[in-house]
Design a protein around this motif. Sequence first.
Motif, PDB file in Angstrom:
ATOM      1  N   ASP A   1      -8.026  91.628   1.280  1.00 39.38           N
ATOM      2  CA  ASP A   1      -7.992  92.861   1.430  1.00 39.38           C
ATOM      3  C   ASP A   1      -7.072  93.254   2.745  1.00 39.38           C
ATOM      4  O   ASP A   1      -7.254  94.150   3.604  1.00 39.38           O
ATOM      5  CB  ASP A   1      -9.250  93.468   1.749  1.00 39.38           C
ATOM      6  CG  ASP A   1      -9.485  95.024   1.504  1.00 39.38           C
ATOM      7  OD1 ASP A   1      -8.284  95.436   0.754  1.00 39.38           O
ATOM      8  OD2 ASP A   1     -10.238  95.873   2.027  1.00 39.38           O
ATOM      9  N   ASN A   2      -5.813  92.398   2.695  1.00 35.70           N
ATOM     10  CA  ASN A   2      -4.805  92.572   3.802  1.00 35.70           C
ATOM     11  C   ASN A   2      -5.252  92.193   5.268  1.00 35.70           C
ATOM     12  O   ASN A   2      -4.766  92.735   6.018  1.00 35.70           O
ATOM     13  CB  ASN A   2      -4.162  93.907   3.757  1.00 35.70           C
ATOM     14  CG  ASN A   2      -3.268  94.012   2.525  1.00 35.70           C
ATOM     15  OD1 ASN A   2      -2.540  93.115   2.117  1.00 35.70           O
ATOM     16  ND2 ASN A   2      -3.266  95.008   1.729  1.00 35.70           N
ATOM     17  N   GLY A   3      -6.517  91.564   5.479  1.00 32.76           N
ATOM     18  CA  GLY A   3      -7.025  91.344   6.728  1.00 32.76           C
ATOM     19  C   GLY A   3      -6.310  90.053   7.103  1.00 32.76           C
ATOM     20  O   GLY A   3      -6.634  88.734   6.765  1.00 32.76           O
ATOM     21  N   ALA A   4      -5.161  90.097   8.160  1.00 35.13           N
ATOM     22  CA  ALA A   4      -4.603  88.983   8.486  1.00 35.13           C
ATOM     23  C   ALA A   4      -5.507  88.066   9.340  1.00 35.13           C
ATOM     24  O   ALA A   4      -5.516  86.739   9.194  1.00 35.13           O
ATOM     25  CB  ALA A   4      -3.362  89.480   9.314  1.00 35.13           C
ATOM     26  N   SER A   5      -6.460  88.568  10.061  1.00 31.47           N
ATOM     27  CA  SER A   5      -7.134  87.644  10.921  1.00 31.47           C
ATOM     28  C   SER A   5      -8.320  86.827  10.136  1.00 31.47           C
ATOM     29  O   SER A   5      -8.321  85.816  10.461  1.00 31.47           O
ATOM     30  CB  SER A   5      -8.004  88.450  12.059  1.00 31.47           C
ATOM     31  OG  SER A   5      -8.870  89.552  11.321  1.00 31.47           O
ATOM     32  N   LEU A   6      -8.581  87.396   9.097  1.00 30.44           N
ATOM     33  CA  LEU A   6      -9.730  86.930   8.263  1.00 30.44           C
ATOM     34  C   LEU A   6      -8.969  85.687   7.529  1.00 30.44           C
ATOM     35  O   LEU A   6      -9.434  84.556   7.207  1.00 30.44           O
ATOM     36  CB  LEU A   6     -10.274  87.726   7.150  1.00 30.44           C
ATOM     37  CG  LEU A   6     -11.496  87.019   6.298  1.00 30.44           C
ATOM     38  CD1 LEU A   6     -12.451  86.601   6.877  1.00 30.44           C
ATOM     39  CD2 LEU A   6     -11.905  88.206   5.285  1.00 30.44           C
TER      40      LEU A   6
END
Length: 183
Positions: free
Chosen positions: A30-35
């Motif tokens: 979901d566009n979560g770069a940190s994840l």
Amino acid sequence: MMTAILGAAGSTIAGFIEQGPQSAAPPSFDNGASLYLFNLFLMTATTFLGAMLVGKQGSRIWTQRFWDHPLHPVTLYRAVTFCAGVGITLRCGAEAMFLWGWNPADVVTSARVSMAKRWIDPIAIGFGLMWMTIVILGEPGIEHQLRKAPLPVDMWSRWPVLVRAGAVILLSFVAALAAVCLR
């Protein structure tokens, strides 16, 4: 298997990737770069650490093959460690390969990597099931042997051995950080 890999351009997953959002990370993040960074880092590091463990145990199994009895506790310990190591290496390696190979601009490669992951996962699970089977079957005998005499375990003298593992973890983090930041 080869037809599935060669026919990746027309596969369902290739169509999904092509029609989906053009994101640097798979849609499940979901566009979560940190994840994405965290998963890429952990899967990469665990793949290499697992491979190191498999290499060490495989070498020990091979060099001791003439002296170790198949049902001796040390043989079972080595088999358990080897199977668990192969299982986690394959599973995390397949996921790392998928995460490193994600590229919505190259749907054929992304589809091939995704399909390869689906072929590797059952093999990894098979090694995990072998690991659990050996533990269940060998547990009574191993516990009996471990209780026979005091078993001093000097773990503190082995801490320097973890330096290589720490270096692998650090390098995996730097590589994952660079990959996520530079996409």
